[in-house]
Design a protein around this motif. Structure first.
Motif, PDB file in Angstrom:
ATOM      1  N   LEU A 160       5.714  -9.131  -1.163  1.00 13.94           N
ATOM      2  CA  LEU A 160       7.124  -8.302  -0.949  1.00 13.94           C
ATOM      3  C   LEU A 160       6.929  -7.269  -2.016  1.00 13.94           C
ATOM      4  O   LEU A 160       7.353  -6.247  -1.662  1.00 13.94           O
ATOM      5  CB  LEU A 160       8.335  -9.326  -1.165  1.00 13.94           C
ATOM      6  CG  LEU A 160       8.636 -10.284  -0.139  1.00 13.94           C
ATOM      7  CD1 LEU A 160       9.840 -11.093  -0.731  1.00 13.94           C
ATOM      8  CD2 LEU A 160       9.177  -9.360   1.181  1.00 13.94           C
ATOM      9  N   TYR A 161       6.459  -7.482  -3.176  1.00  8.66           N
ATOM     10  CA  TYR A 161       6.189  -6.486  -4.040  1.00  8.66           C
ATOM     11  C   TYR A 161       5.503  -5.556  -3.398  1.00  8.66           C
ATOM     12  O   TYR A 161       5.723  -4.268  -3.812  1.00  8.66           O
ATOM     13  CB  TYR A 161       6.082  -7.048  -5.431  1.00  8.66           C
ATOM     14  CG  TYR A 161       5.521  -5.965  -6.471  1.00  8.66           C
ATOM     15  CD1 TYR A 161       6.616  -5.368  -7.230  1.00  8.66           C
ATOM     16  CD2 TYR A 161       4.362  -5.469  -6.744  1.00  8.66           C
ATOM     17  CE1 TYR A 161       6.386  -4.367  -8.043  1.00  8.66           C
ATOM     18  CE2 TYR A 161       3.915  -4.394  -7.625  1.00  8.66           C
ATOM     19  CZ  TYR A 161       5.036  -3.840  -8.439  1.00  8.66           C
ATOM     20  OH  TYR A 161       4.859  -2.943  -9.122  1.00  8.66           O
ATOM     21  N   VAL A 217      -0.156 -13.280   4.150  1.00  8.45           N
ATOM     22  CA  VAL A 217      -0.119 -12.724   5.604  1.00  8.45           C
ATOM     23  C   VAL A 217       0.889 -12.834   6.296  1.00  8.45           C
ATOM     24  O   VAL A 217       1.184 -11.726   7.086  1.00  8.45           O
ATOM     25  CB  VAL A 217      -1.527 -13.613   6.159  1.00  8.45           C
ATOM     26  CG1 VAL A 217      -1.548 -13.136   7.653  1.00  8.45           C
ATOM     27  CG2 VAL A 217      -2.878 -13.414   5.306  1.00  8.45           C
ATOM     28  N   GLU A 218       1.644 -14.021   6.288  1.00  4.33           N
ATOM     29  CA  GLU A 218       2.880 -14.129   7.109  1.00  4.33           C
ATOM     30  C   GLU A 218       4.006 -12.800   6.789  1.00  4.33           C
ATOM     31  O   GLU A 218       4.738 -12.562   7.577  1.00  4.33           O
ATOM     32  CB  GLU A 218       3.598 -15.575   6.898  1.00  4.33           C
ATOM     33  CG  GLU A 218       2.645 -16.527   7.601  1.00  4.33           C
ATOM     34  CD  GLU A 218       3.120 -17.936   7.403  1.00  4.33           C
ATOM     35  OE1 GLU A 218       4.089 -18.078   6.565  1.00  4.33           O
ATOM     36  OE2 GLU A 218       2.776 -18.968   7.927  1.00  4.33           O
ATOM     37  N   LYS A 220      -0.255  -2.573   7.497  1.00  5.69           N
ATOM     38  CA  LYS A 220      -1.560  -2.664   8.066  1.00  5.69           C
ATOM     39  C   LYS A 220      -2.215  -3.748   7.324  1.00  5.69           C
ATOM     40  O   LYS A 220      -2.795  -3.612   6.163  1.00  5.69           O
ATOM     41  CB  LYS A 220      -2.257  -1.626   8.299  1.00  5.69           C
ATOM     42  CG  LYS A 220      -3.441  -1.936   9.162  1.00  5.69           C
ATOM     43  CD  LYS A 220      -3.055  -2.007  10.542  1.00  5.69           C
ATOM     44  CE  LYS A 220      -4.507  -2.081  11.286  1.00  5.69           C
ATOM     45  NZ  LYS A 220      -4.083  -2.269  12.732  1.00  5.69           N
ATOM     46  N   LEU A 221      -2.407  -5.008   7.959  1.00  6.95           N
ATOM     47  CA  LEU A 221      -3.287  -6.005   7.193  1.00  6.95           C
ATOM     48  C   LEU A 221      -4.522  -5.943   7.566  1.00  6.95           C
ATOM     49  O   LEU A 221      -4.910  -6.116   8.937  1.00  6.95           O
ATOM     50  CB  LEU A 221      -2.887  -7.506   7.601  1.00  6.95           C
ATOM     51  CG  LEU A 221      -3.633  -8.622   7.307  1.00  6.95           C
ATOM     52  CD1 LEU A 221      -3.749  -8.738   5.606  1.00  6.95           C
ATOM     53  CD2 LEU A 221      -3.315  -9.982   7.935  1.00  6.95           C
ATOM     54  N   LEU A 222      -5.440  -5.263   7.041  1.00  6.77           N
ATOM     55  CA  LEU A 222      -6.608  -4.863   7.228  1.00  6.77           C
ATOM     56  C   LEU A 222      -8.022  -5.849   7.348  1.00  6.77           C
ATOM     57  O   LEU A 222      -8.574  -6.164   8.320  1.00  6.77           O
ATOM     58  CB  LEU A 222      -7.409  -3.899   6.118  1.00  6.77           C
ATOM     59  CG  LEU A 222      -6.599  -2.537   6.005  1.00  6.77           C
ATOM     60  CD1 LEU A 222      -7.146  -1.538   4.865  1.00  6.77           C
ATOM     61  CD2 LEU A 222      -6.510  -1.720   7.428  1.00  6.77           C
ATOM     62  N   SER A 223      -7.748  -7.085   6.305  1.00  9.48           N
ATOM     63  CA  SER A 223      -8.566  -8.067   6.426  1.00  9.48           C
ATOM     64  C   SER A 223      -8.173  -9.229   5.430  1.00  9.48           C
ATOM     65  O   SER A 223      -7.624  -8.751   4.452  1.00  9.48           O
ATOM     66  CB  SER A 223     -10.009  -7.661   5.999  1.00  9.48           C
ATOM     67  OG  SER A 223     -10.965  -8.754   5.833  1.00  9.48           O
ATOM     68  N   LEU A 224      -8.490 -10.430   5.934  1.00 13.70           N
ATOM     69  CA  LEU A 224      -8.249 -11.752   4.777  1.00 13.70           C
ATOM     70  C   LEU A 224      -9.704 -11.951   4.414  1.00 13.70           C
ATOM     71  O   LEU A 224     -10.239 -12.695   5.233  1.00 13.70           O
ATOM     72  CB  LEU A 224      -7.498 -12.615   5.550  1.00 13.70           C
ATOM     73  CG  LEU A 224      -7.400 -13.881   4.873  1.00 13.70           C
ATOM     74  CD1 LEU A 224      -6.701 -13.880   3.459  1.00 13.70           C
ATOM     75  CD2 LEU A 224      -6.627 -15.002   5.803  1.00 13.70           C
TER      76      LEU A 224
END
Length: 340
Positions: free
Chosen positions: A149-150, A180-181, A190-194
């Motif tokens: 969130l931050y 991730v959630e 945009k979640l590029l990678s985990l």
């Protein structure tokens, strides 16, 4: 807009001063001369070593002997480490950063011997679980959510994010799952990678991982969230730092609030925030929980509130010492009922 509004509210609440005592105000007097075996996942980890030192500090007046067993990241391999502690004639055992579910045989032996085991980050759950008298920990899902969130707020809903995690540790995995959630609820992010980079191997693997990320995402990579500050120690190594120099990354950690993290935040160098653990306060709580077990009393049921450290509040709650130590006078509160 509703998501951002809720995110701002949670971030502001977490960043507030932690100067009010919300822990136990009564409990049994502190037992004298106990032998405690402290099983450490890795004493090279700043968080684990700080808890160990805090336990020794809290128990000194009562003459407790605190003996370490350092697994160096390999507690889950070979013979039961808890059985080794029992062979040392421990009155009580602390399981620090070691997954309790990996120690089922040892836990069964401890229960049979009536030797209490208190965990610190030994489970994703706080309180009694899997044979532990209690597990002292913040909620990893809430920690991960807060870090995410931050990042959303700091980027004004426009972050290209890589997440570093360690799936070998259920506590850390719970953090990254929540990260991730939360990111997926941010429409402009945009979640590029985990990236699954075990902490025990991260010093070897990090340069190659970062090299690959830069090639794949280039300037789209703007933010990085780690389940531990240590990942950012490695991003500062010159050979790795040179790879990301043009990205001007903003880093946020979902724990634990290491001294190097505080220094980076204060200097506005790479890292802008961390969700630290109150390591000394947790250590004093661990001693209190063991003492309750020795007295056949109930666990305290205390879970400390989350804190977020940024450049705006780093001067408070222990920040001048490069650590999160709530200004709630926790030592005095515990000593008050321990000495009755």
């Amino acid at each position: 807009m509703q998501f951002l509004s809720r995110a701002n509210a949670k971030v502001a609440r977490a960043a507030s001063l932690k100067n009010r005592w919300e822990g136990p105000v009564d409990g049994p007097a502190l037992h004298k001369k106990k032998k405690i075996v402290f099983i450490a996942a890795d004493l090279g980890d700043a968080g684990v070593s700080s808890v160990f030192n805090g336990v020794r500090e809290a128990s000194t007046a009562a003459g407790w002997e605190v003996l370490p067993i350092n697994c160096r990241g390999r507690c889950n391999q070979g013979a039961s480490i808890i059985s080794q502690a029992l062979d040392m004639k421990a009155d009580g055992i602390i399981l620090a950063g070691v997954d309790v579910t990996s120690q089922s045989k040892g836990m069964a032996a401890a229960v049979k011997a009536k030797i209490p085991v208190v965990g610190w980050h030994a489970s994703v759950k706080s309180g009694p679980t899997d044979g532990l008298f209690t597990n002292v920990a913040t909620n990893p899902k809430e920690v991960g959510q807060l870090a995410a969130l931050y990042t959303v707020v700091d980027s004004n809903n426009k972050a290209g994010i890589v997440v570093f995690t360690d799936s070998s540790n259920p506590f850390l995995l719970a953090k990254s799952t929540a990260i991730v959630e939360t990111i997926r609820q941010c429409e402009g992010c945009k979640l590029l990678s985990l990236e699954d980079v075990p902490l025990a191997e991260s010093h070897i693997k990090m340069k190659g991982v970062v090299e690959s990320l830069v090639k794949r995402f280039g300037a789209k990579w703007t933010h990085v969230i780690g389940v531990n500050d240590f990942y950012f120690d490695l991003l500062e190594v010159p050979t790795t730092a040179s790879l990301i120099a043009s990205n001007k990354l903003v880093a946020v950690a979902a724990g634990d609030g290491s001294p190097t993290a505080y220094k980076r935040i204060r200097a506005n160098s790479l890292q802008t925030a961390t969700v630290p653990e109150p390591l000394s306060m947790h250590a004093w709580q661990i001693v209190d929980e063991l003492n309750r077990a020795f007295s056949n009393a109930e666990h305290s049921n205390y879970v400390s509130a989350l804190h977020l450290v940024t450049a705006q509040n780093i001067a408070y709650d222990g920040g001048q010492k490069n650590m999160f130590e709530p200004a709630n006078d926790f030592r005095t509160h515990y000593q008050k009922f321990w000495s009755k």
